[in-house]
Design a protein around this motif. Structure first.
Motif, PDB file in Angstrom:
ATOM      1  N   LYS A 133     -12.100  19.551  73.595  1.00 31.01           N
ATOM      2  CA  LYS A 133     -11.749  20.152  72.310  1.00 31.01           C
ATOM      3  C   LYS A 133     -11.700  21.669  72.393  1.00 31.01           C
ATOM      4  N   GLU A 134     -12.334  22.249  73.371  1.00 32.44           N
ATOM      5  CA  GLU A 134     -12.454  23.709  73.452  1.00 32.44           C
ATOM      6  C   GLU A 134     -11.303  24.379  74.191  1.00 32.44           C
ATOM      7  N   PHE A 135     -10.815  23.741  75.256  1.00 32.84           N
ATOM      8  CA  PHE A 135      -9.826  24.386  76.114  1.00 32.84           C
ATOM      9  C   PHE A 135      -8.541  23.566  76.198  1.00 32.84           C
ATOM     10  N   TYR A 136      -7.431  24.273  76.267  1.00 34.42           N
ATOM     11  CA  TYR A 136      -6.131  23.614  76.429  1.00 34.42           C
ATOM     12  C   TYR A 136      -5.935  23.215  77.886  1.00 34.42           C
ATOM     13  N   THR A 137      -5.267  22.101  78.080  1.00 34.57           N
ATOM     14  CA  THR A 137      -4.861  21.624  79.397  1.00 34.57           C
ATOM     15  C   THR A 137      -3.344  21.672  79.444  1.00 34.57           C
ATOM     16  N   GLY A 138      -2.796  22.252  80.504  1.00 36.70           N
ATOM     17  CA  GLY A 138      -1.351  22.388  80.629  1.00 36.70           C
ATOM     18  C   GLY A 138      -0.686  21.109  81.093  1.00 36.70           C
ATOM     19  N   GLY A 139       0.600  21.006  80.780  1.00 41.03           N
ATOM     20  CA  GLY A 139       1.367  19.859  81.213  1.00 41.03           C
ATOM     21  C   GLY A 139       2.792  19.939  80.699  1.00 41.03           C
ATOM     22  N   TYR A 140       3.472  18.823  80.727  1.00 44.24           N
ATOM     23  CA  TYR A 140       4.866  18.749  80.276  1.00 44.24           C
ATOM     24  C   TYR A 140       5.028  17.577  79.323  1.00 44.24           C
ATOM     25  N   ILE A 141       5.893  17.767  78.347  1.00 46.45           N
ATOM     26  CA  ILE A 141       6.154  16.727  77.361  1.00 46.45           C
ATOM     27  C   ILE A 141       7.629  16.354  77.406  1.00 46.45           C
ATOM     28  N   GLU A 142       7.884  15.081  77.162  1.00 45.33           N
ATOM     29  CA  GLU A 142       9.254  14.589  77.025  1.00 45.33           C
ATOM     30  C   GLU A 142       9.252  13.636  75.835  1.00 45.33           C
ATOM     31  N   ILE A 143      10.264  13.738  74.984  1.00 41.63           N
ATOM     32  CA  ILE A 143      10.368  12.845  73.839  1.00 41.63           C
ATOM     33  C   ILE A 143      11.577  11.953  74.037  1.00 41.63           C
ATOM     34  N   LYS A 144      11.321  10.646  74.007  1.00 47.51           N
ATOM     35  CA  LYS A 144      12.383   9.654  74.150  1.00 47.51           C
ATOM     36  C   LYS A 144      12.581   8.986  72.792  1.00 47.51           C
ATOM     37  N   SER A 145      13.842   8.883  72.379  1.00 46.08           N
ATOM     38  CA  SER A 145      14.142   8.288  71.079  1.00 46.08           C
ATOM     39  C   SER A 145      15.476   7.577  71.140  1.00 46.08           C
ATOM     40  N   ASN A 146      15.639   6.542  70.319  1.00 48.29           N
ATOM     41  CA  ASN A 146      16.935   5.865  70.207  1.00 48.29           C
ATOM     42  C   ASN A 146      17.977   6.794  69.620  1.00 48.29           C
ATOM     43  N   ASN A 147      17.551   7.742  68.811  1.00 45.38           N
ATOM     44  CA  ASN A 147      18.427   8.747  68.227  1.00 45.38           C
ATOM     45  C   ASN A 147      18.513   9.924  69.212  1.00 45.38           C
ATOM     46  N   GLN A 148      19.639  10.089  69.856  1.00 44.41           N
ATOM     47  CA  GLN A 148      19.786  11.108  70.896  1.00 44.41           C
ATOM     48  C   GLN A 148      19.538  12.523  70.387  1.00 44.41           C
ATOM     49  N   SER A 149      19.789  12.782  69.106  1.00 37.09           N
ATOM     50  CA  SER A 149      19.563  14.125  68.577  1.00 37.09           C
ATOM     51  C   SER A 149      18.070  14.440  68.462  1.00 37.09           C
ATOM     52  N   GLU A 150      17.212  13.420  68.512  1.00 32.88           N
ATOM     53  CA  GLU A 150      15.766  13.638  68.442  1.00 32.88           C
ATOM     54  C   GLU A 150      15.105  13.742  69.807  1.00 32.88           C
ATOM     55  N   ALA A 151      15.817  13.373  70.844  1.00 33.11           N
ATOM     56  CA  ALA A 151      15.244  13.412  72.190  1.00 33.11           C
ATOM     57  C   ALA A 151      14.996  14.861  72.602  1.00 33.11           C
ATOM     58  N   LEU A 152      13.913  15.056  73.361  1.00 33.01           N
ATOM     59  CA  LEU A 152      13.571  16.383  73.858  1.00 33.01           C
ATOM     60  C   LEU A 152      13.394  16.277  75.361  1.00 33.01           C
ATOM     61  N   PRO A 153      14.202  17.024  76.111  1.00 34.39           N
ATOM     62  CA  PRO A 153      14.000  16.990  77.565  1.00 34.39           C
ATOM     63  C   PRO A 153      12.646  17.607  77.913  1.00 34.39           C
ATOM     64  N   THR A 154      12.258  17.491  79.137  1.00 40.16           N
ATOM     65  CA  THR A 154      10.957  17.977  79.575  1.00 40.16           C
ATOM     66  C   THR A 154      10.748  19.438  79.194  1.00 40.16           C
ATOM     67  N   ALA A 155       9.607  19.704  78.553  1.00 43.17           N
ATOM     68  CA  ALA A 155       9.262  21.055  78.120  1.00 43.17           C
ATOM     69  C   ALA A 155       7.776  21.292  78.385  1.00 43.17           C
ATOM     70  N   PRO A 156       7.392  22.537  78.713  1.00 38.96           N
ATOM     71  CA  PRO A 156       5.968  22.816  78.922  1.00 38.96           C
ATOM     72  C   PRO A 156       5.196  22.714  77.600  1.00 38.96           C
ATOM     73  N   VAL A 157       3.980  22.212  77.698  1.00 39.34           N
ATOM     74  CA  VAL A 157       3.141  22.043  76.513  1.00 39.34           C
ATOM     75  C   VAL A 157       1.676  22.167  76.930  1.00 39.34           C
ATOM     76  N   GLN A 158       0.838  22.513  75.977  1.00 39.99           N
ATOM     77  CA  GLN A 158      -0.598  22.529  76.207  1.00 39.99           C
ATOM     78  C   GLN A 158      -1.239  21.537  75.249  1.00 39.99           C
ATOM     79  N   LEU A 159      -2.301  20.874  75.706  1.00 42.49           N
ATOM     80  CA  LEU A 159      -2.936  19.810  74.938  1.00 42.49           C
ATOM     81  C   LEU A 159      -4.440  20.039  74.920  1.00 42.49           C
ATOM     82  N   ARG A 160      -5.039  19.813  73.755  1.00 40.38           N
ATOM     83  CA  ARG A 160      -6.502  19.815  73.664  1.00 40.38           C
ATOM     84  C   ARG A 160      -6.915  18.779  72.632  1.00 40.38           C
ATOM     85  N   GLY A 161      -8.179  18.400  72.678  1.00 37.94           N
ATOM     86  CA  GLY A 161      -8.702  17.458  71.702  1.00 37.94           C
ATOM     87  C   GLY A 161      -8.930  18.144  70.372  1.00 37.94           C
TER      88      GLY A 161
END
Length: 171
Positions: free
Chosen positions: A59-87
């Motif tokens: 919960k205290e520190f962000y962890t780096g990584g990559y996110i990709e969003i897959k959707s049946n609606n192509q306009s909602e899809a997001l190719p791989t992008a850098p993101v940080q995640l924490r609790g």
């Protein structure tokens, strides 16, 4: 008096039995067609690949990584992008299904929602219906309250592990 009540109870039981037999008989028909409804449409998938194991997310520190969003609606899809995640959360962090916060480097439009830099992944662990928060947000939107978070339901995968249905909410 006792005989009269038992007779009424027996009639009531018989009427219920006949009613359920009738319902069962009309529901067992071969004459149906499949109709695709909104409920049959798959939820978008948030696929997050962290630079470390999910056990190291805190919960205290962000962890780096990559996110990709897959959707049946192509306009909602997001190719791989850098993101940080924490609790996130206090009591909810102790549940088996943990809530998270996402942070992008810049504002991102996610799933046709308004652009934002920070997003919350709510884990409706204690709400088995998965609806309480969405109903409250929907009532707030309909009541035209000043500002209400945008939200969408998603399926969450972190490091190829399926974590379940989450609610993506604008922070």
């Amino acid at each position: 008096y006792g005989y009269f009540t038992r007779t009424n109870q027996n009639c009531l039981i018989m009427h219920r039995y006949i009613f359920f037999v009738f319902l069962f008989s009309i529901s067992c028909s071969d004459d149906y067609s499949s109709v695709k409804t909104d409920a049959d449409i798959e939820l978008p998938q948030l696929v997050i690949n962290l630079n470390s194991s999910i056990e190291y997310v805190s919960k205290e520190f962000y962890t780096g990584g990559y996110i990709e969003i897959k959707s049946n609606n192509q306009s909602e899809a997001l190719p791989t992008a850098p993101v940080q995640l924490r609790g996130r959360g206090n009591t909810t962090w102790s549940f088996a299904k943990k809530p998270y916060q996402l942070k992008f480097h810049e504002q991102e439009q996610v799933l046709s929602l308004p652009p934002a830099r920070k997003w919350v992944l709510l884990a409706p662990y204690s709400d088995k219906s998965l609806l309480r928060t969405e109903v409250a947000l929907s009532l707030s939107r309909k009541g035209q309250i000043g500002w209400t978070s945008a939200s969408r339901f998603v399926e969450l995968y972190i490091n190829q592990e399926y974590l379940g249905v989450y609610q993506l909410v604008e922070k």
